[in-house]
Design a protein around this motif. Structure first.
Motif, mmCIF file in Angstrom:
data_model
loop_
_atom_site.group_PDB
_atom_site.id
_atom_site.type_symbol
_atom_site.label_atom_id
_atom_site.label_comp_id
_atom_site.label_asym_id
_atom_site.label_seq_id
_atom_site.Cartn_x
_atom_site.Cartn_y
_atom_site.Cartn_z
ATOM 1 N N ARG A 85 0.839 -1.203 0.000
ATOM 2 C CA ARG A 85 0.000 0.000 0.000
ATOM 3 C C ARG A 85 0.876 1.255 0.000
ATOM 4 O O ARG A 85 2.028 1.226 0.441
ATOM 5 C CB ARG A 85 -0.928 0.015 1.202
ATOM 6 C CG ARG A 85 -0.238 0.215 2.540
ATOM 7 C CD ARG A 85 -1.226 0.061 3.690
ATOM 8 N NE ARG A 85 -0.643 0.331 4.991
ATOM 9 C CZ ARG A 85 0.100 -0.505 5.682
ATOM 10 N NH1 ARG A 85 0.369 -1.716 5.189
ATOM 11 N NH2 ARG A 85 0.579 -0.177 6.878
ATOM 12 N N SER A 86 0.307 2.334 -0.482
ATOM 13 C CA SER A 86 1.034 3.599 -0.529
ATOM 14 C C SER A 86 1.266 4.129 0.882
ATOM 15 O O SER A 86 0.315 4.286 1.660
ATOM 16 C CB SER A 86 0.241 4.627 -1.344
ATOM 17 O OG SER A 86 0.799 5.918 -1.202
ATOM 18 N N ASP A 90 -1.437 6.145 3.455
ATOM 19 C CA ASP A 90 -1.717 5.587 4.778
ATOM 20 C C ASP A 90 -1.415 6.610 5.878
ATOM 21 O O ASP A 90 -2.206 6.771 6.815
ATOM 22 C CB ASP A 90 -0.882 4.328 4.996
ATOM 23 C CG ASP A 90 -1.345 3.529 6.196
ATOM 24 O OD1 ASP A 90 -2.562 3.298 6.332
ATOM 25 O OD2 ASP A 90 -0.495 3.145 7.021
#
Length: 313
Positions: A85-86, A90
């Protein structure tokens, strides 16, 4: 003033670079590698080596750091090694949680601490001794214990507030407030003592100064002497104490966030450290350092604005 601000901004940028470089070195000296973390135990040594080579882990450290800084300047904090995930997205979701916790915790603890400190300095005697003793007790009690006690009373027994969890403001404002009450109270109870002691010391010193006696002699109302002249004269150390309190809460709220299951920066740092998510750790250190630098810069500018001696220097 403009020259002063430019100098402090330059020092702030240098501080960010140094802190980022230290975090970068610690990540590389940790013994973990991105390939080992991303591929897990199922990855063969050849696969791990190929992964590390592909992302440039074996390049010279200076070259890697320069590439990372350039990536950050483009607004890209990378991706998590655990789930891809980025990191920037986040952190953007978690930042309002920690910011709200630190802001309201600092606001409430400052209000309580300043009132207690002023009262102790003005009243003296048994009141002063009682407030000082109470401050000592609160300073020695771990925040975790206070949090557990509040959960037991207000969540388990009275069922007035949720014990854990967080609701975003945009989803339900009322639920957002309710989810923050117990964590903020925990912070305020355990943090107000330090501000109370600083306020008491600053007010006690200010009230004994010559111009305070002059104000009394010319008949200035006591409330005006205390809450206008004395409190303003004692404000610089108090403001510094409040700013430090905010920094501590923003960077050290791991226990509170874990206890109340708040998806903030502190919880993310614990998770990233435990799973050796190296890019995430490095990005979180950068964000925390940035907040510290901004608060310190604002504090220095405010002190220079309020203190004539500093303005003249």
């Amino acid at each position: 003033m403009l020259v002063f601000i430019l100098k402090r901004v330059a020092w702030a940028i240098l501080t960010l670079l140094i802190a980022s470089w230290i975090a970068f070195l610690l990540v590389h000296l940790s013994g973990s590698t991105p390939g080992g973390v991303a591929l897990g135990q199922g990855g063969t040594p050849e696969q791990v080596a190929a992964y590390n080579e592909r992302i440039g882990w074996n390049d010279p450290w200076v070259q890697q750091f320069g590439a990372w800084v350039g990536q950050v300047l483009r607004g890209d904090l990378g991706v998590s090694l655990i789930d891809g995930r980025s990191i920037g997205d986040d952190i953007a979701k978690r930042l309002p949680v920690t910011a709200a916790l630190a802001f309201f915790g600092t606001l409430l603890s400052s209000g309580i601490g300043i009132v207690l400190g002023v009262t102790a300095a003005v009243r003296g005697g048994a009141v002063d001794r009682g407030i000082t003793a109470l401050s000592g007790v609160l300073l020695s009690v771990p925040a975790f214990w206070i949090g557990v006690l509040l959960v037991y009373v207000f969540a388990a027994q009275l069922r007035l507030l949720p014990a854990t969890g967080f609701v975003p403001l945009e989803t339900n404002p009322e639920a957002w407030v309710r989810s923050l009450i117990l964590p903020v109270l925990t912070i305020a109870i355990t943090s107000a003592a330090g501000i109370a002691r600083q306020t008491r010391a600053s007010m006690s010193e200010t009230l004994t100064q010559e111009h305070m006696r002059t104000l009394r002699a010319i008949g200035t109302p006591t409330t005006r002497i205390i809450y206008v002249h004395a409190l303003r004269g004692a404000s610089l150390p108090i403001i510094a104490s409040v700013a430090i309190q905010f920094i501590v809460l923003f960077g050290g709220s791991v226990i509170i966030e874990v206890l109340f299951a708040l998806p903030g920066i502190g919880q993310a740092l614990q998770s990233a450290t435990g799973s050796a998510d190296l890019p995430f750790v490095q990005a979180l250190v950068l964000v925390a350092t940035l907040v510290v630098v901004i608060v310190n810069l604002g504090l220095e500018i405010l002190n220079r604005t309020l203190d004539p001696k500093l303005r003249a220097s």
